[in-house]
Write a protein that holds these residues in place. Structure first.
Motif, short mmCIF file in Angstrom:
data_model
loop_
_atom_site.label_atom_id
_atom_site.label_comp_id
_atom_site.label_asym_id
_atom_site.label_seq_id
_atom_site.Cartn_x
_atom_site.Cartn_y
_atom_site.Cartn_z
N LYS A 61 0.83 -1.21 0.00
CA LYS A 61 0.00 0.00 0.00
C LYS A 61 0.86 1.26 0.00
O LYS A 61 0.62 2.20 -0.76
N LYS A 65 1.22 3.87 -3.20
CA LYS A 65 0.76 5.24 -2.95
C LYS A 65 1.87 6.23 -3.28
O LYS A 65 1.63 7.31 -3.82
N CYS A 70 -2.35 2.51 -8.65
CA CYS A 70 -3.24 1.59 -7.96
C CYS A 70 -3.08 0.22 -8.58
O CYS A 70 -2.68 0.07 -9.74
N PHE A 106 -7.04 4.12 -0.51
CA PHE A 106 -6.92 2.75 -0.96
C PHE A 106 -6.33 2.73 -2.37
O PHE A 106 -6.90 3.32 -3.29
N LYS A 113 -7.85 -6.14 3.41
CA LYS A 113 -6.72 -6.12 4.35
C LYS A 113 -6.83 -7.29 5.32
O LYS A 113 -7.89 -7.53 5.91
#
Length: 721
Positions: A61, A65, A70, A106, A113
């Motif tokens: 993640k 980011k 994504c 997200f 998760k």
């Protein structure tokens, strides 16, 4: 330009060797993921790790980011944010937008998760020791172990049920005030019932689904709380949750300025504009390390708790009425933070509004009874240090050093506000017009004008000197910094509404002694800042009295921050023994309550120019927010000319001649970027319209040139009245 490198989040999976330890560029990492981890058997290993290993999920993640990408959990292809992922079945998957604050939460879509692994519970063997079967299991060590961020508000559908549970907890405390378990049950109630729902997938990030799941979570917790043994189970679940990390993993790669802008956007979304401006001008949180801990320990040294004399008091304790308590609850500013107990002022307001009005009278009566128990001292004494406890957040000062932010519990805050409201007016005559920092509207303005008027009238008096006194006092109780607990037993706590009043009461006997012992031209205090003007030798005697008598009252003079300013240089001030050698001796003027006190134009103008320069810097920081509406709101309310209102009220308009033009130029440039981002077609006429009030078709961004004279005249008229 430096090359930004990224580390593979799936290192050691499918033979991945971490890019030889040096990381990858963005393009090479995308290729590496496609060829190494998103093909054939390696894809199954990657999927399994993402849905079962929380560490791998978090690492992926953060990496995606940072890259601005994504990952689709269906086809395992990477896309830029806001791009569509076409799966070939006539369905386009579009990532959800951010929540309005510019933060994408997200970047792993259709991937849930993983739960906390069961191995995490190994270190929670002390849970059964804390949660004992006797007394419903609620003990002070248990309360000390609980920590939860909680919700900002109670969802409307849950308010009636939560109010009833809160009413029952309050009634138990009122009926058995000596039972510690009832008090702890009241304190842990919001921690167990109002836990924030944590989304585990992008589907749950959607507002409607998130709200529904949050309401379901609270409803289940309320039902469990009322069942036999249910409250203990909720406490066990709260203890089993991992403690939040001091440094957010999502923010670990942000610069200080980027972190400030990110937090500012969140505050703007909540409607907390003043806090948003404070965040923009902050130097962010100090790093969580041993050096910061040692700085905090130096500010809170271990000393024995003060012993209070046993003096019989004939007067009855304060007894608050429901109306006073209700007014104080409503007086909390919007967005008031919670202490370690998780209870917010907004929670109490929610429980007294809407459909809960049916039982609001009963609830406010129960809250009033608990407040009166605190006022009467009818609570277990060992509970005091926990109610007075507070989380400690160290911020970095722009000039170096640590600024501490302490947030006390709402119960302590409420009791203090009620006490201050009930006894504040009765102290007006007691302070005898010597203390202007408590209960005096515009007290700082009055002191500054009185001092400047005296300097102007008697500026040629060689024997007249001005003494500015600065005291030092600490912050008390249990202070929590990450996993560390600091104890401090001296002084008043930051953020306590009773703090200024208590300090003024301790200082007042010394102030009266100074007034009775010496003949002075001016004697005024603003909390711990003393402003005394008189003969030079008398000022030396006053300082000796403060240094001798102050420590007996817990007041320690900061000599190097104390100023002695001679309106004309007095040779007697240099005599041995008159003043300490390390006392500050400004030549042209002094900085009084942040504003100049001097007849020297250059000194006053220079100080004002520095203040205006800070406002200009803040306007430039506001420009970093990529939202014209938010920028306009901050410029109107907090970040524009409003930052200089106090200076305008207390300084002559001619002092601003050099500074107000540069401020107006900066405001005009900011408005130009808001109204016409490209720049052209924003001239004098458009600027003039922008500075008009809303009622006249303007944007309400006032210029310094328009309000400068009026603010000074307005204060003068108020003082004459």
């Amino acid at each position: 330009m430096a090359i930004v490198r990224f580390h593979c989040p799936f290192v050691d999976l499918s033979g991945c060797h971490h890019g030889s330890g040096h990381g990858h560029t963005k393009t090479s990492l995308i290729t590496h993921l496609r060829d190494r981890h998103f093909k054939r058997d390696a894809l199954d290993i990657t999927k399994h790790s993402l849905v079962t290993n929380q560490a791998v999920f978090e690492a992926a993640k953060v990496t995606f980011k940072r890259m601005g990408l994504c990952l689709c959990g269906i086809c395992f292809k990477t896309h830029t944010l806001r791009s569509k992922c076409r799966h070939g079945n006539c369905s386009d998957f579009v990532p959800p937008l951010d929540c309005g604050d510019g933060v994408v939460r997200f970047v792993l879509y259709d991937l849930t998760k993983p739960q906390v692994p069961s191995s995490f519970l190994v270190h929670l063997d002390h849970v059964d020791d804390l949660v004992r079967d006797m007394h419903d299991g609620f003990t002070l060590p248990l309360h000390d172990s609980l920590l939860s961020k909680g919700l900002g508000t109670v969802p409307p559908k849950c308010r009636l049920r939560f109010s009833r549970v809160l009413k029952v907890a309050l009634d138990k405390v009122v009926c058995t005030p000596n039972d510690i378990s009832c008090w702890v049950s009241l304190l842990v109630l919001p921690l167990c019932l109002l836990k924030a729902f944590c989304q585990r997938s992008n589907i749950e990030c959607k507002f409607a689904i998130k709200r529904q799941r949050q309401e379901e979570s609270i409803a289940i917790a309320i039902r469990s709380w009322g069942m036999p043994g249910g409250s203990l189970q909720l406490v066990r679940e709260a203890l089993a949750e991992p403690s939040p990390s001091w440094s957010n993993i999502d923010d670990g790669n942000l610069e200080s300025g980027e972190w400030n802008v990110k937090q500012c956007k969140r505050k703007i979304c909540d409607g907390h504009y003043t806090e948003a401006v404070r965040l923009l001008s902050s130097s962010s949180v100090a790093p969580y390390n041993d050096a910061t801990l040692e700085d905090l320990k130096a500010k809170h040294p271990l000393k024995p708790a003060p012993s209070l004399p046993h003096i019989p008091i004939d007067h009855h304790q304060l007894i608050a009425s429901p109306d006073v308590v209700l007014d104080m609850i409503k007086s909390f500013p919007r967005g008031t933070s919670c202490g370690r107990d998780g209870l917010r002022a907004q929670h109490l307001i929610d429980c007294l509004s809407g459909v809960v009005v049916a039982i609001s009278n009963e609830l406010i009566a129960a809250i009033t009874q608990v407040v009166n128990l605190f006022l009467d001292g009818k609570y277990p004494k060992m509970l005091g240090e926990y109610v007075a406890s507070a989380p400690l957040t160290p911020l970095v000062k722009p000039g170096g050093g640590i600024r501490q932010i302490v947030v006390c519990t709402i119960w302590r805050h409420l009791v203090s506000k009620v006490s201050a409201a009930m006894i504040g007016h009765s102290l007006d005559g007691y302070l005898n017009d010597l203390q202007f920092g408590v209960g005096v509207s515009g007290g700082g303005d009055a002191i500054l004008h009185a001092v400047n008027q005296l300097i102007e009238d008697r500026g040629d008096d060689v024997g007249l000197s001005m003494l500015l006194v600065k005291f030092c006092y600490s912050t008390p109780a249990r202070l929590y910094y990450g996993e560390h607990t600091l104890r401090s037993y001296q002084g008043v706590q930051q953020g306590d509404p009773l703090g200024p009043l208590l300090f003024a009461l301790v200082l007042h006997p010394l102030v009266c002694k100074i007034k009775e012992s010496f003949s002075l031209s001016l004697h005024a205090w603003y909390l711990d800042d003393g402003n005394i003007i008189g003969d030079t030798l008398v000022m030396g005697e006053v300082l000796k009295l403060i240094m001798e008598d102050g420590p007996r009252r817990g007041l320690h003079l900061i000599v190097h921050k104390t100023d002695v300013f001679g309106l004309k240089e007095d040779p007697r001030s240099r005599l041995d023994g008159v003043f300490p050698p390390n006392i500050s001796r400004p030549l042209h003027g002094v900085k009084l309550l942040g504003r100049p006190a001097s007849t020297d134009f250059d000194f006053s103008s220079g100080l004002v120019t520095k203040r205006v320069a800070k406002s200009i810097d803040l306007i430039d920081v506001v420009a970093k927010i990529n939202d014209p509406k938010c920028k306009l709101m901050l410029l109107r309310a907090c970040a524009g000319i409003s930052k200089l209102y106090f200076a305008m009220r207390t300084c002559l308009p001619r002092v601003f001649e050099r500074a107000h033009r540069s401020l107006d130029a900066s405001l005009r440039s900011a408005m130009k970027r808001i109204v016409t981002p490209s720049g052209p077609r924003f001239g004098d006429w458009q600027w003039r319209i922008s500075t008009l009030p809303f009622a006249f078709g303007g944007l309400g961004v006032y210029s310094a040139g328009d309000v400068l004279n009026y603010h000074f005249l307005r204060l003068d008229s108020n003082l004459l009245v």
